[in-house]
Design a protein around this motif. Structure first.
Motif, mmCIF file in Angstrom:
data_model
loop_
_atom_site.group_PDB
_atom_site.id
_atom_site.type_symbol
_atom_site.label_atom_id
_atom_site.label_comp_id
_atom_site.label_asym_id
_atom_site.label_seq_id
_atom_site.Cartn_x
_atom_site.Cartn_y
_atom_site.Cartn_z
ATOM 1 N N GLY A 148 50.222 45.512 39.318
ATOM 2 C CA GLY A 148 49.049 45.068 40.058
ATOM 3 C C GLY A 148 48.341 43.886 39.424
ATOM 4 N N THR A 149 47.082 43.735 39.788
ATOM 5 C CA THR A 149 46.271 42.591 39.357
ATOM 6 C C THR A 149 45.676 42.843 37.973
ATOM 7 O OG1 THR A 149 45.679 42.123 41.653
ATOM 8 C CG2 THR A 149 44.265 41.172 39.954
ATOM 9 N N PRO A 150 45.839 41.909 37.036
ATOM 10 C CA PRO A 150 45.169 42.067 35.744
ATOM 11 C C PRO A 150 43.654 42.140 35.932
ATOM 12 C CG PRO A 150 46.796 40.295 35.636
ATOM 13 C CD PRO A 150 46.652 40.670 37.080
ATOM 14 N N CYS A 151 43.014 42.979 35.157
ATOM 15 C CA CYS A 151 41.574 43.228 35.284
ATOM 16 C C CYS A 151 40.828 42.202 34.419
ATOM 17 C CB CYS A 151 41.295 44.650 34.832
ATOM 18 S SG CYS A 151 39.758 45.313 35.450
ATOM 19 N N PHE A 152 40.883 40.938 34.849
ATOM 20 C CA PHE A 152 40.424 39.832 34.006
ATOM 21 C C PHE A 152 39.791 38.752 34.862
ATOM 22 C CE2 PHE A 152 41.567 35.769 31.749
ATOM 23 C CZ PHE A 152 40.735 35.942 30.651
ATOM 24 N N GLN A 153 38.616 38.253 34.435
ATOM 25 C CA GLN A 153 37.884 37.201 35.145
ATOM 26 C C GLN A 153 37.716 37.584 36.614
ATOM 27 O OE1 GLN A 153 39.927 33.514 34.107
ATOM 28 N NE2 GLN A 153 38.856 33.374 32.158
ATOM 29 N N SER A 154 38.177 36.758 37.561
ATOM 30 C CA SER A 154 38.011 37.090 38.979
ATOM 31 C C SER A 154 38.811 38.325 39.365
ATOM 32 C CB SER A 154 38.425 35.904 39.861
ATOM 33 O OG SER A 154 39.780 35.575 39.637
ATOM 34 N N GLY A 155 39.825 38.666 38.564
ATOM 35 C CA GLY A 155 40.588 39.896 38.808
ATOM 36 C C GLY A 155 39.730 41.139 38.651
ATOM 37 N N LYS A 156 38.711 41.082 37.797
ATOM 38 C CA LYS A 156 37.782 42.214 37.677
ATOM 39 C C LYS A 156 37.045 42.435 38.993
ATOM 40 C CE LYS A 156 36.732 42.682 32.744
ATOM 41 N NZ LYS A 156 35.689 42.817 31.719
ATOM 42 N N VAL A 157 36.623 41.343 39.611
ATOM 43 C CA VAL A 157 35.926 41.436 40.896
ATOM 44 C C VAL A 157 36.859 42.019 41.952
ATOM 45 C CG1 VAL A 157 34.821 40.127 42.739
ATOM 46 C CG2 VAL A 157 34.358 39.544 40.346
ATOM 47 N N GLU A 158 38.092 41.515 41.996
ATOM 48 C CA GLU A 158 39.076 41.998 42.972
ATOM 49 C C GLU A 158 39.343 43.495 42.785
ATOM 50 O OE1 GLU A 158 43.817 41.370 43.875
ATOM 51 O OE2 GLU A 158 42.673 39.654 43.126
ATOM 52 N N ARG A 159 39.549 43.895 41.531
ATOM 53 C CA ARG A 159 39.829 45.303 41.249
ATOM 54 C C ARG A 159 38.619 46.185 41.579
ATOM 55 N NH1 ARG A 159 43.599 46.556 37.327
ATOM 56 N NH2 ARG A 159 42.935 48.694 37.788
ATOM 57 N N LEU A 160 37.413 45.690 41.268
ATOM 58 C CA LEU A 160 36.206 46.456 41.561
ATOM 59 C C LEU A 160 36.017 46.618 43.066
ATOM 60 C CD1 LEU A 160 33.557 47.841 40.733
ATOM 61 C CD2 LEU A 160 32.484 45.575 40.716
ATOM 62 N N GLN A 161 36.250 45.554 43.817
ATOM 63 C CA GLN A 161 36.050 45.638 45.265
ATOM 64 C C GLN A 161 37.040 46.620 45.898
ATOM 65 O OE1 GLN A 161 36.165 41.405 46.181
ATOM 66 N NE2 GLN A 161 33.924 41.290 46.220
ATOM 67 N N THR A 162 38.259 46.630 45.408
ATOM 68 C CA THR A 162 39.245 47.613 45.885
ATOM 69 C C THR A 162 38.775 49.026 45.561
ATOM 70 O OG1 THR A 162 41.069 46.050 45.610
ATOM 71 C CG2 THR A 162 41.648 48.380 45.714
ATOM 72 N N TRP A 163 38.276 49.217 44.338
ATOM 73 C CA TRP A 163 37.791 50.530 43.896
ATOM 74 C C TRP A 163 36.604 50.976 44.742
ATOM 75 C CZ3 TRP A 163 33.156 52.185 41.631
ATOM 76 C CH2 TRP A 163 33.192 53.450 41.023
ATOM 77 N N LEU A 164 35.703 50.055 45.064
ATOM 78 C CA LEU A 164 34.543 50.390 45.890
ATOM 79 C C LEU A 164 34.983 50.869 47.275
ATOM 80 C CD1 LEU A 164 32.233 47.376 44.978
ATOM 81 C CD2 LEU A 164 31.807 49.768 44.375
ATOM 82 N N GLU A 165 35.977 50.186 47.833
ATOM 83 C CA GLU A 165 36.497 50.577 49.151
ATOM 84 C C GLU A 165 37.132 51.966 49.089
ATOM 85 O OE1 GLU A 165 39.189 47.462 50.154
ATOM 86 O OE2 GLU A 165 37.608 45.939 50.325
ATOM 87 N N GLN A 166 37.806 52.238 47.991
ATOM 88 C CA GLN A 166 38.523 53.522 47.860
ATOM 89 C C GLN A 166 37.576 54.684 47.590
ATOM 90 O OE1 GLN A 166 41.208 52.506 44.677
ATOM 91 N NE2 GLN A 166 42.803 51.769 46.072
#
Length: 217
Positions: A148-166
């Motif tokens: 998946g997406t590394p949890c780094f820089q803008s990737g943190k935002v992407e991962r967080l937004q996915t987590w919020l949806e889930q």
């Protein structure tokens, strides 16, 4: 319930667990110490400067995980927690976590460091959930690649937004504590960004934006 988000390295910890794991591997003679330490330091300086190529770094950092059985890695990590992580634990960080816990907030660590290194640390800190860079596993063994997406820089935002949806969590009145300019994209997303013992670039940004600056040291 508000979301209280925390970076891990140099924020809740007085040090960097990713870099410390590399040092631990060198100390144990599990890698070519001179060569590995040089590369480990090189990537760490890039990270601090905000110029790290996360994919190049992860190719380096995840390779040792593929070279050992899972049971051996767990054994090594227990020793790593005792020798490297325990000295980095901060009383003021524990107090801050407890403050948010007492307010009924949901405690989330979000870290670029891989989950193998960070999951036991997050458990020790007693947070509710962790988002980290996920090493790929096949049949229980690490492959040395990422999932998946590394949890780094803008990737943190992407991962967080996915987590919020889930999970259905809300960003209303959210907090984010970090030391690093690499976390600027996420700091701009939350309602309450707080710089913790910040690097020079984040300190400058925090002063310009009027973000609170605190110390847990």
């Amino acid at each position: 319930m508000s979301l209280a988000i925390f970076d891990l390295d140099n924020t809740l910890l007085n040090g960097d667990s990713d870099h410390a794991w590399g040092e631990f591997l060198c100390d144990k003679g599990l890698v070519d110490a001179e060569q590995y330490r040089r590369a480990n330091d090189y990537f760490y300086q890039q990270y601090k400067a905000g110029t790290l190529d996360i994919y190049e770094f992860l190719e380096f950092a995840l390779k040792p995980l593929s070279e050992h059985e899972p049971e051996r890695l767990e054994e090594l990590h227990r020793e790593f927690m005792e020798t490297k992580v325990a000295p980095m634990m901060l009383d003021k960080a524990a107090t801050l976590l407890q403050k948010h816990r007492a307010q009924g907030d949901f405690l989330l660590i979000i870290t670029a460091t891989n989950r193998f290194v960070t999951a036991p640390i997050a458990t020790a800190l007693g947070v509710d959930a962790t988002l980290a860079t996920d090493p790929e596993q096949i049949d229980g063994r690490y492959t040395g690649k990422i999932a998946g997406t590394p949890c780094f820089q803008s990737g943190k935002v992407e991962r967080l937004q996915t987590w919020l949806e889930q999970t259905g969590h809300s960003m209303e009145n959210s907090y984010f504590y970090s030391d690093s300019i690499n976390d600027k994209p996420l700091m701009e997303l939350v309602d309450n960004p707080i710089a913790v013992d910040p690097d020079a670039l984040l300190e400058q940004t925090a002063k310009e934006r009027g973000w609170p600056i605190i110390s847990l040291r």
